[in-house]
Motif scaffolding. Sequence first.
Motif, PDB file in Angstrom:
ATOM      1  N   SER B   2       0.819  -1.200   0.000  1.00 43.30           N
ATOM      2  CA  SER B   2       0.000   0.000   0.000  1.00 43.30           C
ATOM      3  C   SER B   2       0.855   1.253   0.000  1.00 43.30           C
ATOM      4  O   SER B   2       1.713   1.437   0.845  1.00 43.30           O
ATOM      5  CB  SER B   2      -0.895  -0.001   1.228  1.00 43.30           C
ATOM      6  OG  SER B   2      -0.118   0.190   2.381  1.00 43.30           O
ATOM      7  N   GLU B   4       0.526   4.636   0.865  1.00 45.11           N
ATOM      8  CA  GLU B   4      -0.459   5.495   1.492  1.00 45.11           C
ATOM      9  C   GLU B   4      -0.237   6.940   1.094  1.00 45.11           C
ATOM     10  O   GLU B   4       0.858   7.457   1.196  1.00 45.11           O
ATOM     11  CB  GLU B   4      -0.403   5.334   3.007  1.00 45.11           C
ATOM     12  CG  GLU B   4      -1.114   4.071   3.418  1.00 45.11           C
ATOM     13  CD  GLU B   4      -0.909   3.755   4.878  1.00 45.11           C
ATOM     14  OE1 GLU B   4      -1.544   4.425   5.695  1.00 45.11           O
ATOM     15  OE2 GLU B   4      -0.131   2.858   5.177  1.00 45.11           O
ATOM     16  N   LEU B   6      -0.130  10.490   1.631  1.00 43.95           N
ATOM     17  CA  LEU B   6      -0.111  11.348   2.804  1.00 43.95           C
ATOM     18  C   LEU B   6      -0.075  12.815   2.427  1.00 43.95           C
ATOM     19  O   LEU B   6      -0.060  13.678   3.267  1.00 43.95           O
ATOM     20  CB  LEU B   6       1.110  11.022   3.670  1.00 43.95           C
ATOM     21  CG  LEU B   6       0.914   9.777   4.526  1.00 43.95           C
ATOM     22  CD1 LEU B   6       2.153   9.528   5.339  1.00 43.95           C
ATOM     23  CD2 LEU B   6      -0.286   9.923   5.432  1.00 43.95           C
ATOM     24  N   ARG B 100       1.969  11.311  10.855  1.00 39.26           N
ATOM     25  CA  ARG B 100       2.745  11.066   9.636  1.00 39.26           C
ATOM     26  C   ARG B 100       2.533  12.170   8.602  1.00 39.26           C
ATOM     27  O   ARG B 100       3.463  12.578   7.924  1.00 39.26           O
ATOM     28  CB  ARG B 100       2.432   9.686   9.069  1.00 39.26           C
ATOM     29  CG  ARG B 100       3.203   8.597   9.841  1.00 39.26           C
ATOM     30  CD  ARG B 100       3.053   7.224   9.257  1.00 39.26           C
ATOM     31  NE  ARG B 100       1.711   6.713   9.458  1.00 39.26           N
ATOM     32  CZ  ARG B 100       0.901   6.391   8.468  1.00 39.26           C
ATOM     33  NH1 ARG B 100       1.304   6.495   7.221  1.00 39.26           N
ATOM     34  NH2 ARG B 100      -0.300   5.932   8.735  1.00 39.26           N
ATOM     35  N   ARG B 103       4.592  15.022   9.678  1.00 38.51           N
ATOM     36  CA  ARG B 103       6.024  14.809   9.432  1.00 38.51           C
ATOM     37  C   ARG B 103       6.399  15.105   7.987  1.00 38.51           C
ATOM     38  O   ARG B 103       7.500  15.563   7.699  1.00 38.51           O
ATOM     39  CB  ARG B 103       6.407  13.369   9.778  1.00 38.51           C
ATOM     40  CG  ARG B 103       6.528  13.147  11.276  1.00 38.51           C
ATOM     41  CD  ARG B 103       6.699  11.683  11.588  1.00 38.51           C
ATOM     42  NE  ARG B 103       7.021  11.479  12.991  1.00 38.51           N
ATOM     43  CZ  ARG B 103       6.914  10.314  13.609  1.00 38.51           C
ATOM     44  NH1 ARG B 103       6.471   9.252  12.940  1.00 38.51           N
ATOM     45  NH2 ARG B 103       7.218  10.204  14.872  1.00 38.51           N
ATOM     46  N   VAL B 104       5.459  14.803   7.067  1.00 38.11           N
ATOM     47  CA  VAL B 104       5.723  15.107   5.659  1.00 38.11           C
ATOM     48  C   VAL B 104       5.918  16.606   5.483  1.00 38.11           C
ATOM     49  O   VAL B 104       6.768  17.056   4.721  1.00 38.11           O
ATOM     50  CB  VAL B 104       4.551  14.602   4.781  1.00 38.11           C
ATOM     51  CG1 VAL B 104       4.694  15.112   3.365  1.00 38.11           C
ATOM     52  CG2 VAL B 104       4.504  13.080   4.798  1.00 38.11           C
ATOM     53  N   GLU B 127      13.173   8.026  -2.222  1.00 35.32           N
ATOM     54  CA  GLU B 127      12.538   7.015  -1.376  1.00 35.32           C
ATOM     55  C   GLU B 127      11.253   7.545  -0.714  1.00 35.32           C
ATOM     56  O   GLU B 127      10.209   6.915  -0.786  1.00 35.32           O
ATOM     57  CB  GLU B 127      13.524   6.530  -0.309  1.00 35.32           C
ATOM     58  CG  GLU B 127      13.024   5.402   0.569  1.00 35.32           C
ATOM     59  CD  GLU B 127      12.761   4.118  -0.199  1.00 35.32           C
ATOM     60  OE1 GLU B 127      13.186   4.023  -1.366  1.00 35.32           O
ATOM     61  OE2 GLU B 127      12.107   3.230   0.365  1.00 35.32           O
ATOM     62  N   GLY B 128      11.366   8.689  -0.082  1.00 30.04           N
ATOM     63  CA  GLY B 128      10.193   9.275   0.588  1.00 30.04           C
ATOM     64  C   GLY B 128       9.056   9.570  -0.371  1.00 30.04           C
ATOM     65  O   GLY B 128       7.921   9.121  -0.158  1.00 30.04           O
ATOM     66  N   GLN B 131       7.552   6.144  -1.454  1.00 29.67           N
ATOM     67  CA  GLN B 131       6.899   5.352  -0.411  1.00 29.67           C
ATOM     68  C   GLN B 131       5.745   6.102   0.245  1.00 29.67           C
ATOM     69  O   GLN B 131       4.700   5.539   0.520  1.00 29.67           O
ATOM     70  CB  GLN B 131       7.907   4.962   0.680  1.00 29.67           C
ATOM     71  CG  GLN B 131       8.991   4.006   0.230  1.00 29.67           C
ATOM     72  CD  GLN B 131       8.421   2.647  -0.129  1.00 29.67           C
ATOM     73  OE1 GLN B 131       7.540   2.129   0.540  1.00 29.67           O
ATOM     74  NE2 GLN B 131       8.910   2.073  -1.206  1.00 29.67           N
ATOM     75  N   VAL B 132       5.982   7.369   0.518  1.00 32.43           N
ATOM     76  CA  VAL B 132       5.030   8.101   1.351  1.00 32.43           C
ATOM     77  C   VAL B 132       4.037   8.912   0.515  1.00 32.43           C
ATOM     78  O   VAL B 132       2.848   8.928   0.803  1.00 32.43           O
ATOM     79  CB  VAL B 132       5.774   9.026   2.337  1.00 32.43           C
ATOM     80  CG1 VAL B 132       4.783   9.777   3.212  1.00 32.43           C
ATOM     81  CG2 VAL B 132       6.745   8.216   3.188  1.00 32.43           C
ATOM     82  N   MET B 180      10.174  16.012  -0.246  1.00 33.21           N
ATOM     83  CA  MET B 180       8.820  15.800   0.266  1.00 33.21           C
ATOM     84  C   MET B 180       7.947  17.046   0.091  1.00 33.21           C
ATOM     85  O   MET B 180       6.829  17.091   0.581  1.00 33.21           O
ATOM     86  CB  MET B 180       8.869  15.421   1.752  1.00 33.21           C
ATOM     87  CG  MET B 180       9.742  14.220   2.081  1.00 33.21           C
ATOM     88  SD  MET B 180       9.232  12.719   1.216  1.00 33.21           S
ATOM     89  CE  MET B 180       7.718  12.319   2.093  1.00 33.21           C
TER      90      MET B 180
END
Lengths: 216, 268
Positions: B2, B4, B6, B100, B103-104, B127-128, B131-132, B180
């Motif tokens: 998943s 997600e 954010l 979360r 944090r982003v 990566e961030g 993934q995020v 991010m």
Amino acid sequence: MLELLQRAAPFLLQALWTTLWIGVVSFVLSLLVGLLVAVARMYGPWLLRAPAAVFVSVIRGTPLLTQILLVYYGLPQLGVTIEAIPAVILTLALHAGAYTSEDIRGGIQSVDRGQWEAGYSSGMTFAQVMRRIILPQAIQTITPSLGNRFITMIKETSLASVVTVVELTRVAEQIGSATFRYMQMFVIVAVIYWAVNSLLSLGQAKLEERMRRAYR
Amino acid sequence: MSHEQLHAGGGPHAHGGVCQIRAENIHKRFGPLEVLKGVSLTVNRGEVVVIMGPSGSGKTTLIRCLNLLEEPDQGKVMVCNLDVTSGEKPPSRTRSNTIRQLRVKAAMVFQSFNLYPHMTALGNTIEGPMQVLGMGREEATRVGEALLKKVGLSDKRDEHPSRLSGGQKQRVAIARALAMSPEVVLFDEPTSALDPELHEEVLQTMRQLAGEGMTMIVVTHEVAFAREVADRVVFMADGVVVEEGPPGEVLVNPKHPRTRSFLRLVEH
């Protein structure tokens, strides 16, 4: 001797195959068990942590042979009957998994705390940090001991012979008793184990070397 | 797996007004040691705030609380339209989701870089987002390459951190934070782990960011940087803010004795 080897060869090959696939399947499953137990022990709630710790303690504190006998001959008494090969695979996976969980735990703990913080601070979940950041680094530390576990596993499959599984050791016993040449048969089988494990050691060394270079 | 999402689409101007970063009455205790004794801080969009103070004053803990890496015992952290209150409600799923998301928006740059050693410079930056934020590899790579270029490390794209100097590592870490698209970048002593001759390249990158209007909160001992770049200097001691104001006041004419003695020390 040569003539014996010739006659035994088809049986030995068949048995080697059995040994190898039991070993490989058990090993792969043991990694799964090890990872689950390690994570449960490190991050699980108390209700999970305690049983996981007891599991590791019991498995490490009792002989593998006893465990195999218990699963194969003991469990049917409780109405749980498992075929010989699945029973052996199950026991080997749990047994090795308990040891592997300690390796994995050590590997995870060896990763710098800052790595967790970097992952978390960018909004990742626990599972994402674990999978993407921590485990890839932990695996580097764990690989040598996992290699040793795999070799141990190949040797431990010989215990399957006591619950009627016809793998290498069992075949040596059978042919030995049919021909009264136990000495020769066990020497042959020992050499086969040794050859297989020497190959595995070689592969392990190559793999470790590659991992050492990977981040450079 | 998943991915997600954010990136809550609030943007800088959600919540009626301008995006603010706020800490309200933050208390934090480590065992018997009360590190933060009710600290409040408000940072406006586009502002560069430098937090200074002797070691043990709680400045690093404060900045870590702003990203919820450290959970305050009590108090409220707000980043734009997201707020997390500590000390009352038991942790819940929605709460950890909010954390979360927050944090982003509040990206972190660490003293010890904390780059992912198993990934290349580019891998670290994408990566961030992948993934995020659920960004595709192609788009993330485009963003990552642009950011590496911005911090002057295009040629290090495919190098692992072990091949980079400390200053280069920290610049990759800054690119990773920017990837991010955060509302604020939190710098926790970004030059303290570096040899003196490497400070400048990192500070230069930070100056550039400030010049582009990025909101920044910087814990540092670099007085010259504070004087030149900060809109406001916050001086902390013993877990409280003892003095704050424009660098021209706090650094030139400190009122509080703790500020004075500290500045004498770091300025020789």
